[in-house]
Scaffold this motif. Structure first.
Motif, PDB file in Angstrom:
ATOM      1  N   SER A  18     -12.617  25.592  39.125  1.00  0.00           N
ATOM      2  CA  SER A  18     -11.658  24.486  39.162  1.00  0.00           C
ATOM      3  C   SER A  18     -12.359  23.243  39.691  1.00  0.00           C
ATOM      4  O   SER A  18     -12.967  23.266  40.751  1.00  0.00           O
ATOM      5  CB  SER A  18     -10.454  24.839  40.034  1.00  0.00           C
ATOM      6  N   ILE A  19     -12.266  22.161  38.918  1.00  0.00           N
ATOM      7  CA  ILE A  19     -12.978  20.925  39.225  1.00  0.00           C
ATOM      8  C   ILE A  19     -11.998  19.760  39.150  1.00  0.00           C
ATOM      9  O   ILE A  19     -11.125  19.732  38.282  1.00  0.00           O
ATOM     10  CB  ILE A  19     -14.112  20.689  38.200  1.00  0.00           C
ATOM     11  N   ILE A  20     -12.166  18.790  40.046  1.00  0.00           N
ATOM     12  CA  ILE A  20     -11.363  17.581  39.975  1.00  0.00           C
ATOM     13  C   ILE A  20     -12.276  16.363  40.029  1.00  0.00           C
ATOM     14  O   ILE A  20     -13.233  16.313  40.804  1.00  0.00           O
ATOM     15  CB  ILE A  20     -10.307  17.524  41.102  1.00  0.00           C
ATOM     16  N   SER A 118     -14.615  22.445  43.263  1.00  0.00           N
ATOM     17  CA  SER A 118     -15.502  21.290  43.264  1.00  0.00           C
ATOM     18  C   SER A 118     -14.707  20.003  43.145  1.00  0.00           C
ATOM     19  O   SER A 118     -13.741  19.928  42.387  1.00  0.00           O
ATOM     20  CB  SER A 118     -16.496  21.366  42.095  1.00  0.00           C
ATOM     21  N   TYR A 119     -15.160  18.994  43.865  1.00  0.00           N
ATOM     22  CA  TYR A 119     -14.469  17.714  43.909  1.00  0.00           C
ATOM     23  C   TYR A 119     -15.514  16.608  43.797  1.00  0.00           C
ATOM     24  O   TYR A 119     -16.441  16.535  44.600  1.00  0.00           O
ATOM     25  CB  TYR A 119     -13.734  17.590  45.243  1.00  0.00           C
ATOM     26  N   ILE A 120     -15.371  15.759  42.782  1.00  0.00           N
ATOM     27  CA  ILE A 120     -16.287  14.635  42.670  1.00  0.00           C
ATOM     28  C   ILE A 120     -15.500  13.339  42.557  1.00  0.00           C
ATOM     29  O   ILE A 120     -14.349  13.323  42.108  1.00  0.00           O
ATOM     30  CB  ILE A 120     -17.256  14.777  41.483  1.00  0.00           C
ATOM     31  N   SER A 121     -16.135  12.260  42.967  1.00  0.00           N
ATOM     32  CA  SER A 121     -15.527  10.941  42.845  1.00  0.00           C
ATOM     33  C   SER A 121     -16.646   9.908  42.721  1.00  0.00           C
ATOM     34  O   SER A 121     -17.534   9.851  43.564  1.00  0.00           O
ATOM     35  CB  SER A 121     -14.650  10.626  44.055  1.00  0.00           C
ATOM     36  N   SER A 122     -16.602   9.122  41.664  1.00  0.00           N
ATOM     37  CA  SER A 122     -17.648   8.146  41.398  1.00  0.00           C
ATOM     38  C   SER A 122     -17.117   6.725  41.543  1.00  0.00           C
ATOM     39  O   SER A 122     -16.248   6.295  40.784  1.00  0.00           O
ATOM     40  CB  SER A 122     -18.213   8.355  39.983  1.00  0.00           C
ATOM     41  N   MET A 138      -8.722  14.928  50.166  1.00  0.00           N
ATOM     42  CA  MET A 138      -9.674  15.720  49.406  1.00  0.00           C
ATOM     43  C   MET A 138     -10.029  17.016  50.119  1.00  0.00           C
ATOM     44  O   MET A 138     -10.187  18.057  49.488  1.00  0.00           O
ATOM     45  CB  MET A 138     -10.906  14.880  49.109  1.00  0.00           C
ATOM     46  N   TYR A 139     -10.157  16.934  51.418  1.00  0.00           N
ATOM     47  CA  TYR A 139     -10.398  18.156  52.192  1.00  0.00           C
ATOM     48  C   TYR A 139      -9.233  19.129  52.029  1.00  0.00           C
ATOM     49  O   TYR A 139      -9.435  20.344  51.907  1.00  0.00           O
ATOM     50  CB  TYR A 139     -10.591  17.804  53.663  1.00  0.00           C
ATOM     51  N   ARG A 140      -8.033  18.594  51.999  1.00  0.00           N
ATOM     52  CA  ARG A 140      -6.825  19.425  51.898  1.00  0.00           C
ATOM     53  C   ARG A 140      -6.802  20.248  50.615  1.00  0.00           C
ATOM     54  O   ARG A 140      -6.402  21.426  50.630  1.00  0.00           O
ATOM     55  CB  ARG A 140      -5.583  18.531  51.955  1.00  0.00           C
ATOM     56  N   ILE A 141      -7.222  19.659  49.500  1.00  0.00           N
ATOM     57  CA  ILE A 141      -7.078  20.373  48.227  1.00  0.00           C
ATOM     58  C   ILE A 141      -8.316  21.185  47.849  1.00  0.00           C
ATOM     59  O   ILE A 141      -8.278  21.932  46.860  1.00  0.00           O
ATOM     60  CB  ILE A 141      -6.701  19.422  47.076  1.00  0.00           C
ATOM     61  N   LYS A 143     -10.867  24.292  48.226  1.00  0.00           N
ATOM     62  CA  LYS A 143     -10.843  25.650  48.750  1.00  0.00           C
ATOM     63  C   LYS A 143     -11.866  25.777  49.885  1.00  0.00           C
ATOM     64  O   LYS A 143     -12.845  25.032  49.933  1.00  0.00           O
ATOM     65  CB  LYS A 143     -11.202  26.642  47.642  1.00  0.00           C
ATOM     66  N   PRO A 144     -11.666  26.717  50.793  1.00  0.00           N
ATOM     67  CA  PRO A 144     -12.699  26.981  51.798  1.00  0.00           C
ATOM     68  C   PRO A 144     -14.017  27.314  51.102  1.00  0.00           C
ATOM     69  O   PRO A 144     -14.056  28.106  50.159  1.00  0.00           O
ATOM     70  CB  PRO A 144     -12.151  28.196  52.546  1.00  0.00           C
ATOM     71  N   GLY A 145     -15.092  26.684  51.534  1.00  0.00           N
ATOM     72  CA  GLY A 145     -16.385  26.891  50.888  1.00  0.00           C
ATOM     73  C   GLY A 145     -16.591  26.025  49.657  1.00  0.00           C
ATOM     74  O   GLY A 145     -17.626  26.135  48.994  1.00  0.00           O
ATOM     75  N   GLY A 146     -15.619  25.173  49.339  1.00  0.00           N
ATOM     76  CA  GLY A 146     -15.746  24.300  48.181  1.00  0.00           C
ATOM     77  C   GLY A 146     -16.769  23.206  48.409  1.00  0.00           C
ATOM     78  O   GLY A 146     -17.221  22.971  49.538  1.00  0.00           O
ATOM     79  N   HIS A 147     -17.132  22.540  47.332  1.00  0.00           N
ATOM     80  CA  HIS A 147     -18.150  21.493  47.399  1.00  0.00           C
ATOM     81  C   HIS A 147     -17.575  20.155  46.947  1.00  0.00           C
ATOM     82  O   HIS A 147     -16.771  20.092  46.025  1.00  0.00           O
ATOM     83  CB  HIS A 147     -19.353  21.856  46.529  1.00  0.00           C
TER      84      HIS A 147
END
Length: 215
Positions: A18-20, A118-122, A138-141, A143-147
């Motif tokens: 799952s990626i945002i 995974s969470y990215i923002s450009s 962003m931290y809230r959504i 998962k634990p161990g997410g990047h």
């Protein structure tokens, strides 16, 4: 998009389910990610501009390589209004790549807790009203161990990223109206904030673009 490529590598999108992409703009970054991720991955593109979400729909409607796989899918979701109490929860999938776009603000995202790997923002945070609030969201959504990886504009006097200048020139925007160059002035303060929020590992690199990796 070289920035999205770098962020995708930092956020380990190839192994994510799952990626945002926050501040996805016209969707070209999501298009790039959809080509790299594994089957069964869900990708959300989020932007606060309804016009950009419309362009995202047009981009994927014409994306032949993506649509040629009948297991792939994309859709544009209706914005979650302030009167809506139920936030989105991702439904796992085993086939294809699934892309969804939604209009939303990075300071108040329409997702339940711990939804994304995974969470990215450009080039998004520096024009938010409250980037601290956005980072907490962003931290809230995640998962634990997410990047999580993001890029922001660097020091104004040292910035050599012509892409930003071209964009401002194309749309007739005075580059000085973006007064958040100061966000890149003291990156160590951002790292401190990220650790206070709860991220266990954070560092920055300063190139022609500013990069962060956290997990």
């Amino acid at each position: 998009n070289p920035i999205v490529a770098a962020l995708g590598n930092l956020a380990k999108i190839r192994s994510s389910n799952s990626i945002i992409d926050v501040g996805c703009g016209p969707g070209y970054g999501v298009k790039y990610l959809s080509h790299l991720c594994k089957t069964g991955t869900i990708i959300y593109g989020v932007d606060f501009s309804s016009e950009m979400i419309t362009i995202c729909n047009e981009v994927f409607s014409q994306y032949i390589d993506f649509n040629s796989n009948t297991n792939n899918s994309f859709e544009v979701l209706q914005p979650i209004t302030t009167s809506t109490t139920d936030k989105l929860s991702l439904t796992p999938s085993t086939q294809g790549v699934h892309v969804k776009f939604i209009e939303a603000n990075c300071e108040s995202l329409p997702f339940q807790n711990e939804q994304f790997d995974s969470y990215i923002s450009s080039l998004c945070f520096q024009i938010t009203n409250d980037y601290s609030k956005a980072l907490n969201e962003m931290y809230r959504i995640l998962k634990p161990g997410g990047h999580f990886a993001f890029a922001i504009w660097g020091r104004k006097e040292e910035m050599s990223c012509r892409m930003i200048e071209f964009t401002c020139e194309r749309y007739g925007i005075d580059i000085d109206v973006f007064n958040y160059f100061k966000m890149g002035e003291h990156p160590e303060k951002i790292i401190t904030l990220l650790k206070q929020i709860g991220f266990t590992n954070a560092h920055y690199e300063y190139f022609t673009q500013f990069r962060n990796e956290v997990e």
